[in-house]
Design an enzyme around this catalytic site. Structure first.
Site, PDB file in Angstrom:
ATOM      1  N   ARG A  32     -76.308  94.891  62.050  1.00 20.13           N
ATOM      2  CA  ARG A  32     -75.138  95.554  62.610  1.00 20.13           C
ATOM      3  C   ARG A  32     -74.836  96.834  61.839  1.00 20.13           C
ATOM      4  O   ARG A  32     -75.403  97.094  60.775  1.00 20.13           O
ATOM      5  CB  ARG A  32     -73.932  94.607  62.572  1.00 20.13           C
ATOM      6  CG  ARG A  32     -74.012  93.458  63.552  1.00 20.13           C
ATOM      7  CD  ARG A  32     -72.933  92.415  63.316  1.00 20.13           C
ATOM      8  NE  ARG A  32     -73.159  91.660  62.091  1.00 20.13           N
ATOM      9  CZ  ARG A  32     -72.369  90.688  61.655  1.00 20.13           C
ATOM     10  NH1 ARG A  32     -71.285  90.367  62.338  1.00 20.13           N
ATOM     11  NH2 ARG A  32     -72.656  90.038  60.539  1.00 20.13           N
ATOM     12  N   LYS A  92     -70.872  93.766  56.438  1.00 23.82           N
ATOM     13  CA  LYS A  92     -70.894  92.631  55.520  1.00 23.82           C
ATOM     14  C   LYS A  92     -70.410  93.030  54.136  1.00 23.82           C
ATOM     15  O   LYS A  92     -70.296  94.204  53.797  1.00 23.82           O
ATOM     16  CB  LYS A  92     -72.298  92.034  55.432  1.00 23.82           C
ATOM     17  CG  LYS A  92     -72.727  91.330  56.704  1.00 23.82           C
ATOM     18  CD  LYS A  92     -71.756  90.229  57.134  1.00 23.82           C
ATOM     19  CE  LYS A  92     -71.716  89.065  56.161  1.00 23.82           C
ATOM     20  NZ  LYS A  92     -70.747  88.001  56.598  1.00 23.82           N
ATOM     21  N   TYR A 120     -66.061  92.976  56.151  1.00 22.78           N
ATOM     22  CA  TYR A 120     -65.907  91.559  55.852  1.00 22.78           C
ATOM     23  C   TYR A 120     -66.152  91.349  54.364  1.00 22.78           C
ATOM     24  O   TYR A 120     -67.097  91.916  53.795  1.00 22.78           O
ATOM     25  CB  TYR A 120     -66.911  90.716  56.643  1.00 22.78           C
ATOM     26  CG  TYR A 120     -66.623  90.609  58.121  1.00 22.78           C
ATOM     27  CD1 TYR A 120     -65.469  89.973  58.575  1.00 22.78           C
ATOM     28  CD2 TYR A 120     -67.497  91.130  59.069  1.00 22.78           C
ATOM     29  CE1 TYR A 120     -65.198  89.865  59.931  1.00 22.78           C
ATOM     30  CE2 TYR A 120     -67.236  91.026  60.428  1.00 22.78           C
ATOM     31  CZ  TYR A 120     -66.078  90.397  60.852  1.00 22.78           C
ATOM     32  OH  TYR A 120     -65.808  90.296  62.194  1.00 22.78           O
ATOM     33  N   HIS A 143     -64.924  87.884  52.539  1.00 23.59           N
ATOM     34  CA  HIS A 143     -65.071  86.449  52.274  1.00 23.59           C
ATOM     35  C   HIS A 143     -65.109  86.169  50.769  1.00 23.59           C
ATOM     36  O   HIS A 143     -66.084  85.651  50.224  1.00 23.59           O
ATOM     37  CB  HIS A 143     -66.336  85.902  52.952  1.00 23.59           C
ATOM     38  CG  HIS A 143     -66.353  86.081  54.440  1.00 23.59           C
ATOM     39  ND1 HIS A 143     -65.489  85.409  55.286  1.00 23.59           N
ATOM     40  CD2 HIS A 143     -67.112  86.879  55.246  1.00 23.59           C
ATOM     41  CE1 HIS A 143     -65.724  85.759  56.528  1.00 23.59           C
ATOM     42  NE2 HIS A 143     -66.685  86.649  56.546  1.00 23.59           N
ATOM     43  N   GLU A 161     -61.590  89.872  57.819  1.00 23.65           N
ATOM     44  CA  GLU A 161     -61.268  88.494  58.196  1.00 23.65           C
ATOM     45  C   GLU A 161     -59.829  88.085  57.912  1.00 23.65           C
ATOM     46  O   GLU A 161     -59.386  87.017  58.353  1.00 23.65           O
ATOM     47  CB  GLU A 161     -62.228  87.504  57.522  1.00 23.65           C
ATOM     48  CG  GLU A 161     -62.050  87.336  56.024  1.00 23.65           C
ATOM     49  CD  GLU A 161     -62.843  88.328  55.190  1.00 23.65           C
ATOM     50  OE1 GLU A 161     -62.921  88.128  53.963  1.00 23.65           O
ATOM     51  OE2 GLU A 161     -63.391  89.290  55.778  1.00 23.65           O
ATOM     52  N   ASP A 171     -69.438  81.146  55.409  1.00 22.07           N
ATOM     53  CA  ASP A 171     -68.928  82.378  54.800  1.00 22.07           C
ATOM     54  C   ASP A 171     -67.786  82.107  53.834  1.00 22.07           C
ATOM     55  O   ASP A 171     -67.585  82.850  52.875  1.00 22.07           O
ATOM     56  CB  ASP A 171     -68.437  83.346  55.890  1.00 22.07           C
ATOM     57  CG  ASP A 171     -69.539  84.240  56.415  1.00 22.07           C
ATOM     58  OD1 ASP A 171     -70.489  84.523  55.663  1.00 22.07           O
ATOM     59  OD2 ASP A 171     -69.461  84.655  57.576  1.00 22.07           O
TER      60      ASP A 171
END
Length: 372
Positions: free
Chosen positions: A15, A75, A94, A96, A118, A270
């Site tokens: 992505r 990510k 993101y 996490h 998130e 995740d």
């Protein structure tokens, strides 16, 4: 503002933080967008397509990180990327962090302002930047779970739909949020026998109303989870506590009690995973066997279908990217409490309560942290 879009370097992550259409929107508002060469080559989106959208193409990630005020990724930053972050810079991606003390420590040391997709919320209390990927992960979970059940993959040799003379597979979905709902939908479509367990009575009622007799809905007590998992051919972990580590609903002893060749697809990985036996895997080596049970625990599941997910993610992130670039990150968060909920780390301090609690770190109130 100068917005940086580096190429993703996590294993098999295809992505990209901004597609050309979004670049064009930012450039039209007077921003400069710096895109690393080849950032979307696996999408067959060329550097020239980015240039036509108004982007400036840079040869290396180092150049992008050095020049950009706002870094837009997909990510979590890998160790090499964390070293390039700096104080005064904003990272939007993101993260996490709850199960990842090393990344958290690196972000704190860098001094960067780190906003996690998130944990950004919506006015209705939803998670608008997580929902599109949860939708995809839920749908993918059945697809990859079906594959794991094949004998060639070490599975039980079970067809989800069964046949006219053989019973269908038993699929258990733990969690009735976006990921769980979509997993249940696809499993029902595959004609499996589906059970969904959830602690929210409202969610259970909504799922029951939507699918009727095609699904069994149960309140997720320990006993109900144990009874369902022991009988399952495929368990899909779709549990989420926003920003926090996932509760371990499937113990090691429970995994040992499962059918040999059954499968666990842990979408929750995740945030640490909902099975005690779950550990992060990659698309290069997505599965492993623990106590005779196939485990699929890829931490970036939607990256495998990047042509779909990059566009879906970009559609969701664009308004926030434009707000961060247009107002500056601190002013944008002061104006939007939903965006402020996304702030996880700021100038060396942890600013999200679930992250602080999970890692045993001191919490700094986010509103106080960004005061002018």
């Amino acid at each position: 503002m100068q917005i940086g879009v580096p190429k993703e370097i996590k294993v098999h992550e295809y992505r990209v933080g901004m597609i050309p259409a979004n670049v064009r929107e930012a450039v039209a508002l007077g921003h400069k967008v710096l895109v690393q060469s080849g950032a979307a080559e696996r999408h067959e989106i060329s550097d020239e397509a980015y240039r036509k959208a108004g982007a400036i193409i840079l040869g290396t990630a180092e150049e992008v990180f050095a020049k950009a005020d706002l870094i837009v990724k997909v990510k979590e930053p890998q160790p090499a990327e964390i070293k390039m972050l700096r104080e005064g810079q904003t990272l939007f991606t993101y993260l996490h962090l709850a199960p990842d003390p090393e990344q958290t420590a690196g972000l704190m040391k860098s001094g960067v302002t780190a906003i996690a997709y998130e944990t950004v919320t919506s006015a209705s209390g939803g998670l608008p930047l997580l929902a599109p990927m949860s939708e995809v992960a839920g749908r993918m979970a059945v697809q990859v779970g079906a594959r794991c059940l094949e004998m060639s993959q070490g599975g039980r040799g079970i067809l989800l739909a069964g046949t006219a003379s053989v019973a269908p597979a038993k699929v258990v979905v733990l969690g009735g949020g976006v990921a769980g709902l979509n997993a249940a939908r696809i499993a029902i479509g595959a004609e499996a026998q589906v059970t969904c367990l959830e602690v929210s009575l409202d969610r259970l009622a909504a799922i029951d109303q939507r699918f009727g007799p095609a699904i069994t809905t149960l309140y997720a007590t320990r006993q109900a989870i144990e009874d369902a998992v022991v009988e399952a051919d495929l368990v899909i972990g779709a549990v989420l506590v926003p920003g926090a580590s996932t509760p371990k609903l499937v113990s090691t002893d429970l995994v040992k009690a499962m059918k040999k060749g059954a499968a666990i697809v842990d979408i929750s990985i995740d945030q640490g995973g909902c099975a005690e036996t779950s550990k992060p895997t990659t698309h290069a080596e997505p599965t492993y066997v623990e106590h005779g049970v196939i485990h699929y625990c890829v931490t970036n599941m939607p990256g495998a279908v990047a042509r779909t997910t990059a566009v879906a993610l970009n559609n969701a992130t664009l308004p926030f990217v434009l707000a961060l670039a247009g107002k500056g990150s601190l002013a944008a968060m002061r104006d939007d409490p939903n965006l402020l909920h996304g702030l996880n780390v700021h100038r060396g301090k942890v600013t999200h309560p679930a992250v602080a609690a999970a890692l045993g770190l001191k919490l700094t109130d986010p509103a106080r942290a960004i005061r002018p």
